[in-house]
Design a protein around this motif. Structure first.
Motif, mmCIF file in Angstrom:
data_model
loop_
_atom_site.group_PDB
_atom_site.id
_atom_site.type_symbol
_atom_site.label_atom_id
_atom_site.label_comp_id
_atom_site.label_asym_id
_atom_site.label_seq_id
_atom_site.Cartn_x
_atom_site.Cartn_y
_atom_site.Cartn_z
ATOM 1 N N ALA A 60 12.455 -8.201 6.883
ATOM 2 C CA ALA A 60 13.586 -7.414 6.360
ATOM 3 C C ALA A 60 13.534 -5.979 6.889
ATOM 4 O O ALA A 60 14.563 -5.410 7.256
ATOM 5 C CB ALA A 60 13.584 -7.425 4.832
ATOM 6 N N ALA A 61 12.330 -5.392 6.952
ATOM 7 C CA ALA A 61 12.191 -4.029 7.483
ATOM 8 C C ALA A 61 12.547 -4.004 8.968
ATOM 9 O O ALA A 61 13.184 -3.057 9.450
ATOM 10 C CB ALA A 61 10.773 -3.515 7.258
ATOM 11 N N TYR A 62 12.160 -5.043 9.705
ATOM 12 C CA TYR A 62 12.527 -5.130 11.128
ATOM 13 C C TYR A 62 14.052 -5.220 11.265
ATOM 14 O O TYR A 62 14.642 -4.541 12.105
ATOM 15 C CB TYR A 62 11.862 -6.346 11.782
ATOM 16 N N GLU A 63 14.681 -6.050 10.450
ATOM 17 C CA GLU A 63 16.135 -6.204 10.516
ATOM 18 C C GLU A 63 16.836 -4.885 10.179
ATOM 19 O O GLU A 63 17.848 -4.549 10.793
ATOM 20 C CB GLU A 63 16.608 -7.323 9.592
ATOM 21 N N GLN A 64 16.294 -4.120 9.236
ATOM 22 C CA GLN A 64 16.867 -2.814 8.906
ATOM 23 C C GLN A 64 16.742 -1.874 10.094
ATOM 24 O O GLN A 64 17.679 -1.137 10.430
ATOM 25 C CB GLN A 64 16.176 -2.215 7.678
ATOM 26 N N TYR A 65 15.593 -1.897 10.774
ATOM 27 C CA TYR A 65 15.396 -1.100 12.001
ATOM 28 C C TYR A 65 16.441 -1.482 13.052
ATOM 29 O O TYR A 65 17.058 -0.615 13.666
ATOM 30 C CB TYR A 65 13.969 -1.306 12.515
ATOM 31 N N ARG A 66 16.647 -2.766 13.249
ATOM 32 C CA ARG A 66 17.637 -3.215 14.243
ATOM 33 C C ARG A 66 19.028 -2.698 13.883
ATOM 34 O O ARG A 66 19.756 -2.239 14.750
ATOM 35 C CB ARG A 66 17.647 -4.745 14.330
ATOM 36 N N HIS A 67 19.366 -2.778 12.628
ATOM 37 C CA HIS A 67 20.672 -2.311 12.167
ATOM 38 C C HIS A 67 20.815 -0.800 12.361
ATOM 39 O O HIS A 67 21.821 -0.319 12.895
ATOM 40 C CB HIS A 67 20.866 -2.688 10.697
ATOM 41 N N ASP A 68 19.805 -0.052 11.909
ATOM 42 C CA ASP A 68 19.877 1.410 11.961
ATOM 43 C C ASP A 68 19.780 1.951 13.384
ATOM 44 O O ASP A 68 20.378 2.983 13.703
ATOM 45 C CB ASP A 68 18.767 2.024 11.110
ATOM 46 N N VAL A 70 21.087 0.917 16.080
ATOM 47 C CA VAL A 70 22.358 0.850 16.805
ATOM 48 C C VAL A 70 23.135 2.163 16.682
ATOM 49 O O VAL A 70 23.808 2.579 17.619
ATOM 50 C CB VAL A 70 23.198 -0.349 16.307
ATOM 51 N N ALA A 71 23.015 2.827 15.543
ATOM 52 C CA ALA A 71 23.766 4.066 15.309
ATOM 53 C C ALA A 71 22.962 5.330 15.627
ATOM 54 O O ALA A 71 23.506 6.422 15.582
ATOM 55 C CB ALA A 71 24.223 4.114 13.854
ATOM 56 N N ASP A 72 21.691 5.185 15.961
ATOM 57 C CA ASP A 72 20.837 6.346 16.210
ATOM 58 C C ASP A 72 21.062 6.887 17.626
ATOM 59 O O ASP A 72 20.992 6.123 18.600
ATOM 60 C CB ASP A 72 19.367 5.944 16.038
ATOM 61 N N PRO A 73 21.322 8.181 17.784
ATOM 62 C CA PRO A 73 21.596 8.746 19.114
ATOM 63 C C PRO A 73 20.430 8.587 20.096
ATOM 64 O O PRO A 73 20.658 8.328 21.281
ATOM 65 C CB PRO A 73 21.873 10.227 18.851
ATOM 66 N N ASP A 74 19.189 8.722 19.627
ATOM 67 C CA ASP A 74 18.044 8.562 20.530
ATOM 68 C C ASP A 74 17.898 7.118 20.990
ATOM 69 O O ASP A 74 17.571 6.852 22.151
ATOM 70 C CB ASP A 74 16.751 9.039 19.855
#
Length: 105
Positions: A60-68, A70-74
């Motif tokens: 679940a934490a990995y999936e949250q990372y994948r989701h977040d 996408v929107a992160d500028p770096d």
């Protein structure tokens, strides 16, 4: 804990570009709560295969990372760099459950 194993097929003429790309991702994974175990670049044998290993506390934490990410500028800059340099030809992900030294006690 879940560990993501990424197997990259890279352009052997663009190893320097892939290394730059890899250096971008190590702190980004950590920024989102993961632990990066490093990239492993060609040395002997196949000259077009690179590996990466990084862990998150849960799938679940990995999936949250994948989701977040996408929107992160770096993260977007890293995605764009790989696209512009075409250093990654393809990749595949596998998920593993690690057995670590502290787990053997």
């Amino acid at each position: 804990m879940i560990t993501c194993h990424v197997r990259y097929v890279i352009d052997p003429k663009k190893i320097a570009q892939f290394e730059r790309y890899a250096r971008m991702w190590i702190p980004l994974v950590e920024k989102f709560g993961g632990t990066h175990h490093g990239y492993f670049l060609p040395a002997e044998g196949a000259n077009n295969i690179a590996l990466a290993l990084f862990s998150f506390p849960s799938l679940a934490a990995y999936e949250q990372y994948r989701h977040d990410s996408v929107a992160d500028p770096d993260c977007q800059a890293a995605f764009e760099y790989a696209e512009q340099t075409d250093c990654v030809l393809s990749y595949e992900r596998s998920f593993l459950r690690p057995l670590l030294a502290q787990d053997t006690k």
